[in-house]
Design a protein around this motif. Sequence first.
Motif, mmCIF file in Angstrom:
data_model
loop_
_atom_site.group_PDB
_atom_site.id
_atom_site.type_symbol
_atom_site.label_atom_id
_atom_site.label_comp_id
_atom_site.label_asym_id
_atom_site.label_seq_id
_atom_site.Cartn_x
_atom_site.Cartn_y
_atom_site.Cartn_z
ATOM 1 N N GLY A 150 0.818 -1.217 0.000
ATOM 2 C CA GLY A 150 0.000 0.000 0.000
ATOM 3 C C GLY A 150 0.844 1.256 0.000
ATOM 4 O O GLY A 150 0.539 2.228 -0.714
ATOM 5 N N ALA A 151 1.911 1.246 0.771
ATOM 6 C CA ALA A 151 2.811 2.405 0.792
ATOM 7 C C ALA A 151 3.465 2.601 -0.572
ATOM 8 O O ALA A 151 3.574 3.732 -1.062
ATOM 9 C CB ALA A 151 3.869 2.231 1.877
ATOM 10 N N LYS A 152 3.883 1.509 -1.186
ATOM 11 C CA LYS A 152 4.480 1.616 -2.522
ATOM 12 C C LYS A 152 3.457 2.141 -3.525
ATOM 13 O O LYS A 152 3.781 2.977 -4.365
ATOM 14 C CB LYS A 152 5.033 0.271 -2.971
ATOM 15 N N ALA A 153 2.212 1.652 -3.444
ATOM 16 C CA ALA A 153 1.169 2.107 -4.367
ATOM 17 C C ALA A 153 0.883 3.596 -4.178
ATOM 18 O O ALA A 153 0.655 4.323 -5.139
ATOM 19 C CB ALA A 153 -0.108 1.290 -4.172
ATOM 20 N N ALA A 154 0.921 4.055 -2.931
ATOM 21 C CA ALA A 154 0.596 5.458 -2.650
ATOM 22 C C ALA A 154 1.756 6.404 -2.938
ATOM 23 O O ALA A 154 1.540 7.536 -3.374
ATOM 24 C CB ALA A 154 0.168 5.610 -1.190
ATOM 25 N N TRP A 155 2.995 5.945 -2.714
ATOM 26 C CA TRP A 155 4.109 6.886 -2.729
ATOM 27 C C TRP A 155 5.083 6.744 -3.891
ATOM 28 O O TRP A 155 5.826 7.677 -4.174
ATOM 29 C CB TRP A 155 4.871 6.799 -1.406
ATOM 30 N N THR A 156 5.115 5.605 -4.569
ATOM 31 C CA THR A 156 6.056 5.441 -5.674
ATOM 32 C C THR A 156 5.797 6.506 -6.741
ATOM 33 O O THR A 156 4.700 6.629 -7.254
ATOM 34 C CB THR A 156 5.952 4.033 -6.280
ATOM 35 N N GLY A 157 6.817 7.286 -7.018
ATOM 36 C CA GLY A 157 6.721 8.347 -8.023
ATOM 37 C C GLY A 157 6.038 9.609 -7.539
ATOM 38 O O GLY A 157 5.836 10.547 -8.315
ATOM 39 N N ASN A 158 5.712 9.690 -6.258
ATOM 40 C CA ASN A 158 4.980 10.845 -5.738
ATOM 41 C C ASN A 158 5.783 11.710 -4.781
ATOM 42 O O ASN A 158 5.216 12.477 -4.014
ATOM 43 C CB ASN A 158 3.689 10.392 -5.049
ATOM 44 N N PHE A 159 7.091 11.570 -4.795
ATOM 45 C CA PHE A 159 7.943 12.441 -3.987
ATOM 46 C C PHE A 159 9.303 12.550 -4.650
ATOM 47 O O PHE A 159 9.642 11.763 -5.521
ATOM 48 C CB PHE A 159 8.062 11.935 -2.544
ATOM 49 N N SER A 160 10.064 13.510 -4.217
ATOM 50 C CA SER A 160 11.387 13.723 -4.775
ATOM 51 C C SER A 160 12.432 13.407 -3.713
ATOM 52 O O SER A 160 12.230 13.684 -2.527
ATOM 53 C CB SER A 160 11.546 15.182 -5.218
ATOM 54 N N SER A 161 13.531 12.844 -4.127
ATOM 55 C CA SER A 161 14.613 12.589 -3.183
ATOM 56 C C SER A 161 15.442 13.849 -2.942
ATOM 57 O O SER A 161 16.293 13.899 -2.063
ATOM 58 C CB SER A 161 15.509 11.450 -3.685
ATOM 59 N N GLN A 162 15.170 14.883 -3.720
ATOM 60 C CA GLN A 162 15.868 16.168 -3.585
ATOM 61 C C GLN A 162 15.109 17.068 -2.627
ATOM 62 O O GLN A 162 13.887 17.158 -2.673
ATOM 63 C CB GLN A 162 15.970 16.863 -4.948
ATOM 64 N N ASP A 163 15.841 17.772 -1.772
ATOM 65 C CA ASP A 163 15.262 18.743 -0.861
ATOM 66 C C ASP A 163 14.711 19.913 -1.680
ATOM 67 O O ASP A 163 15.370 20.412 -2.578
ATOM 68 C CB ASP A 163 16.339 19.239 0.103
ATOM 69 N N ASN A 164 13.496 20.343 -1.358
ATOM 70 C CA ASN A 164 12.885 21.436 -2.121
ATOM 71 C C ASN A 164 13.270 22.806 -1.600
ATOM 72 O O ASN A 164 12.767 23.823 -2.091
ATOM 73 C CB ASN A 164 11.360 21.275 -2.155
ATOM 74 N N GLY A 165 14.136 22.859 -0.597
ATOM 75 C CA GLY A 165 14.598 24.153 -0.081
ATOM 76 C C GLY A 165 13.650 24.791 0.918
ATOM 77 O O GLY A 165 13.908 25.881 1.400
ATOM 78 N N ARG A 166 12.552 24.114 1.232
ATOM 79 C CA ARG A 166 11.599 24.688 2.187
ATOM 80 C C ARG A 166 11.738 24.031 3.547
ATOM 81 O O ARG A 166 10.795 24.000 4.323
ATOM 82 C CB ARG A 166 10.171 24.510 1.666
#
Length: 169
Positions: A150-166
Amino acid sequence: MTTFNGLPAHILLVHAIVVLLPLSALLLVLTAVWPAARHRLAGPNAVLAVLVVLLVPLTTDAGEWLERRVPSGELVRAHAELGDTAILYAVPIALLALVVWWRGREARAAAGRRTYLAPLSSAVTNVVAVLALVAGAAGVYGMYRIGDSGAKAAWTGNFSSQDNGRGHN
């Protein structure tokens, strides 16, 4: 139940199952092998385990509702298939929790006489303990697999490994 407070009910209900099923499995093993724990925790765990059995279909129904409303993909399908197996872990844990509780209840009431589930039989106690270990371990592992998918289904491709600076300073 499809939504709760504007959120899909599945994402709320699943947290209950992910916590309560392994907790019930752990308590099952504990009460099956430790008489002091059995005396204090077998009854509450029997109630908890039955509650989990009731929550599983609600959670999977809410998951099926959500599945029809998110983009289809292999990860979502895999999670849905694994999610359907949750009841196969919950029912044996609940049945064994009820057996452990009932045997303890009979042992207190029997005052030395043999009763239906033979609470004074060490052979039956050992069989119940082994079954509890197997069902408990299977339940914890099964919930891990379901939750991970479920975590893979929800999060795969939905976040960046790079810090967004915020970030917070």
